[in-house]
Design a protein around this motif. Structure first.
Motif, PDB file in Angstrom:
ATOM      1  N   ASP A 155       0.819  -1.213   0.000  1.00 37.05           N
ATOM      2  CA  ASP A 155       0.000   0.000   0.000  1.00 37.05           C
ATOM      3  C   ASP A 155       0.853   1.263   0.000  1.00 37.05           C
ATOM      4  O   ASP A 155       0.360   2.360  -0.292  1.00 37.05           O
ATOM      5  N   GLU A 156       2.149   1.136   0.287  1.00 36.34           N
ATOM      6  CA  GLU A 156       3.004   2.321   0.380  1.00 36.34           C
ATOM      7  C   GLU A 156       3.177   3.032  -0.958  1.00 36.34           C
ATOM      8  O   GLU A 156       3.570   4.197  -0.996  1.00 36.34           O
ATOM      9  N   VAL A 157       2.871   2.344  -2.064  1.00 37.34           N
ATOM     10  CA  VAL A 157       2.992   2.982  -3.379  1.00 37.34           C
ATOM     11  C   VAL A 157       2.005   4.141  -3.527  1.00 37.34           C
ATOM     12  O   VAL A 157       2.215   5.033  -4.347  1.00 37.34           O
ATOM     13  N   TYR A 158       0.942   4.140  -2.728  1.00 34.40           N
ATOM     14  CA  TYR A 158      -0.099   5.158  -2.854  1.00 34.40           C
ATOM     15  C   TYR A 158       0.230   6.457  -2.135  1.00 34.40           C
ATOM     16  O   TYR A 158      -0.492   7.443  -2.266  1.00 34.40           O
ATOM     17  N   GLY A 159       1.296   6.476  -1.325  1.00 33.06           N
ATOM     18  CA  GLY A 159       1.654   7.688  -0.620  1.00 33.06           C
ATOM     19  C   GLY A 159       1.037   7.782   0.755  1.00 33.06           C
ATOM     20  O   GLY A 159       0.728   6.773   1.392  1.00 33.06           O
ATOM     21  N   SER A 160       0.830   8.996   1.222  1.00 35.35           N
ATOM     22  CA  SER A 160       0.372   9.232   2.585  1.00 35.35           C
ATOM     23  C   SER A 160      -1.023   9.847   2.579  1.00 35.35           C
ATOM     24  O   SER A 160      -1.361  10.645   1.702  1.00 35.35           O
ATOM     25  N   LEU A 161      -1.825   9.482   3.581  1.00 36.42           N
ATOM     26  CA  LEU A 161      -3.179   9.995   3.728  1.00 36.42           C
ATOM     27  C   LEU A 161      -3.265  10.980   4.892  1.00 36.42           C
ATOM     28  O   LEU A 161      -2.574  10.830   5.901  1.00 36.42           O
ATOM     29  N   GLY A 162      -4.154  11.956   4.763  1.00 30.62           N
ATOM     30  CA  GLY A 162      -4.517  12.795   5.890  1.00 30.62           C
ATOM     31  C   GLY A 162      -5.520  12.075   6.774  1.00 30.62           C
ATOM     32  O   GLY A 162      -6.090  11.048   6.391  1.00 30.62           O
ATOM     33  N   ALA A 163      -5.759  12.632   7.952  1.00 29.41           N
ATOM     34  CA  ALA A 163      -6.623  11.968   8.934  1.00 29.41           C
ATOM     35  C   ALA A 163      -8.017  11.702   8.393  1.00 29.41           C
ATOM     36  O   ALA A 163      -8.628  10.670   8.697  1.00 29.41           O
ATOM     37  N   GLY A 164      -8.551  12.576   7.573  1.00 31.56           N
ATOM     38  CA  GLY A 164      -9.919  12.413   7.083  1.00 31.56           C
ATOM     39  C   GLY A 164     -10.027  11.891   5.675  1.00 31.56           C
ATOM     40  O   GLY A 164     -11.143  11.793   5.129  1.00 31.56           O
ATOM     41  N   ASP A 165      -8.907  11.540   5.063  1.00 27.25           N
ATOM     42  CA  ASP A 165      -8.936  11.067   3.674  1.00 27.25           C
ATOM     43  C   ASP A 165      -9.504   9.660   3.578  1.00 27.25           C
ATOM     44  O   ASP A 165      -9.329   8.845   4.489  1.00 27.25           O
ATOM     45  N   PRO A 166     -10.183   9.340   2.464  1.00 27.61           N
ATOM     46  CA  PRO A 166     -10.667   7.966   2.290  1.00 27.61           C
ATOM     47  C   PRO A 166      -9.516   6.984   2.121  1.00 27.61           C
ATOM     48  O   PRO A 166      -8.425   7.360   1.686  1.00 27.61           O
ATOM     49  N   ALA A 167      -9.754   5.731   2.484  1.00 23.74           N
ATOM     50  CA  ALA A 167      -8.733   4.691   2.391  1.00 23.74           C
ATOM     51  C   ALA A 167      -8.338   4.452   0.931  1.00 23.74           C
ATOM     52  O   ALA A 167      -9.077   4.785  -0.004  1.00 23.74           O
ATOM     53  N   PHE A 168      -7.158   3.865   0.745  1.00 25.07           N
ATOM     54  CA  PHE A 168      -6.655   3.581  -0.587  1.00 25.07           C
ATOM     55  C   PHE A 168      -7.554   2.588  -1.313  1.00 25.07           C
ATOM     56  O   PHE A 168      -7.733   1.451  -0.862  1.00 25.07           O
ATOM     57  N   ALA A 169      -8.090   2.988  -2.454  1.00 22.76           N
ATOM     58  CA  ALA A 169      -8.749   2.062  -3.375  1.00 22.76           C
ATOM     59  C   ALA A 169      -7.758   1.732  -4.490  1.00 22.76           C
ATOM     60  O   ALA A 169      -6.710   2.370  -4.627  1.00 22.76           O
TER      61      ALA A 169
END
Length: 356
Positions: free
Chosen positions: A133-147
């Motif tokens: 999943d690290e290929v997708y980068g970083s999410l903020g606290a409220g961002d939707p999960a990686f699809a």
């Protein structure tokens, strides 16, 4: 027969053991046995004709060609990778070689091998690429999960090398028609994990009454996937996945790193209490990793919808099994903690200080 690369590493070895526990189809296991590859993990398969082990490099095209021609596998399940972010920061070249050049070599060998099969063999052949999943980068606290449709935004040499390998796999499908499958998993944990990763490092250090180093403020969030659940997902994707498709595999367990550490300490307090007091007294905050991604989260609805897979373990059940395994297998832990391992830990954490 299937060919498994990296089958002496953490996830690969668990996959090999799980596969042969419920399946008589043989495995050809190709592993270079770098620092994280450990044949002792596979000791229970010694003498088992269903497990054929070859020590070798996935970048060695002649070797890969020879193994494919001799053993004629119906699929390649590609785990072999350099996978530790901190090591990629210190030495990115190894990650480019193994993760990018190695995957390219396997793809080209698989393409040539498949071309020599009859029509039925070509239709049945699969190349399953295990990614992160690290290929997708970083999410903020409220961002939707990686699809699976999330834009790639890798932030470390490790994740960039895995992103490159993912793109190669996709291109070999669209350009050459190679029937590939890709899985992007979240943080795996469980038995037999090399103790450079967070959970086994905390267990091993706590048992030795050593500091438990936590990067930054400890609030970086990861999704945690028990390794046997991941292996089950891979089997489903190999059996029924649609060629060309990507499947995200997660545990539906978002946890902050510091919460993981406190959970491990609480379990050790219960299962192996320490005379000086709670293992949590050993927690030390240290300087953060450069470019440390804040949050990962996996949306695993596609694999559930299309293939019917969901994780069987909760985090509570999985982490208890994990801690108990390390308590029950102290010799395995001692054997993998070589001089090279100790030197790496000293080098990585000494510069960060002990914190408070």
């Amino acid at each position: 027969m299937i060919l498994v690369t990296g089958g002496a590493g953490f996830i690969g070895a668990n996959f090999v053991l799980d596969w042969l526990a419920g399946n008589d189809e043989p495995i050809l296991n190709l592993d270079l046995l770098t620092y994280a590859g450990n044949l002792e993990t596979l000791a229970s398969l010694s003498g088992d004709p269903r497990h054929v082990f070859v020590q070798g490099d996935i970048c060695d095209r002649a070797l890969v060609d020879r193994l494919l021609a001799t053993h004629r596998p119906r699929a390649i399940v590609h785990f072999a990778a350099e996978s530790h972010v901190d090591r990629s920061i210190h030495g990115p070249g190894d990650f480019v070689r193994t993760n990018v050049e190695g995957t390219f070599t396997l793809l080209e060998a698989a393409r040539a091998y498949r071309a020599g099969l009859d029509a039925a063999g070509q239709d049945a052949f699969r190349f399953l690429h295990i990614s992160t999943d690290e290929v997708y980068g970083s999410l903020g606290a409220g961002d939707p999960a990686f699809a699976e449709t999330k834009t790639y935004e890798p932030n470390s040499p490790y994740s960039a090398s895995k992103a490159a390998s993912d793109h190669l796999v996709r291109a070999w499908h669209h350009t050459y028609g190679l029937p590939v499958l890709t899985t992007n998993c979240s943080n795996n944990y469980g038995p037999r994990q090399f103790p450079e990763k967070l959970i086994p490092l905390m267990i091993v250090n706590a048992l030795a009454d050593k500091p438990l180093p936590v990067y930054g403020d400890g609030l970086n969030v990861r999704d945690w996937l028990y390794v046997s659940d991941h292996c089950a997902a891979i089997r489903e994707v190999l059996a029924r996945g649609t060629p060309g498709e990507t499947y995200n595999v997660g545990g539906w367990n978002e946890k902050a790193n510091i919460d993981i550490v406190h959970t491990v300490c609480a379990l050790l307090d219960e299962l192996r209490p320490s005379a000086p007091g709670s293992h949590a007294r050993l927690i030390r905050y240290v300087a953060d990793r450069p470019g440390h991604d804040r949050r990962y989260a996996i949306d695993a609805r596609k694999i559930e919808r299309e293939l019917g897979w969901r994780p069987a373990e909760t985090f509570e059940s999985g982490i208890r099994k994990t801690v108990q395994w390390y308590l029950d297998n102290s010799q395995w832990v001692a054997d993998v903690q070589s001089g090279a391992y100790r030197e790496w830990v000293a080098a990585n954490y000494a510069a960060r200080g002990q914190g408070t």
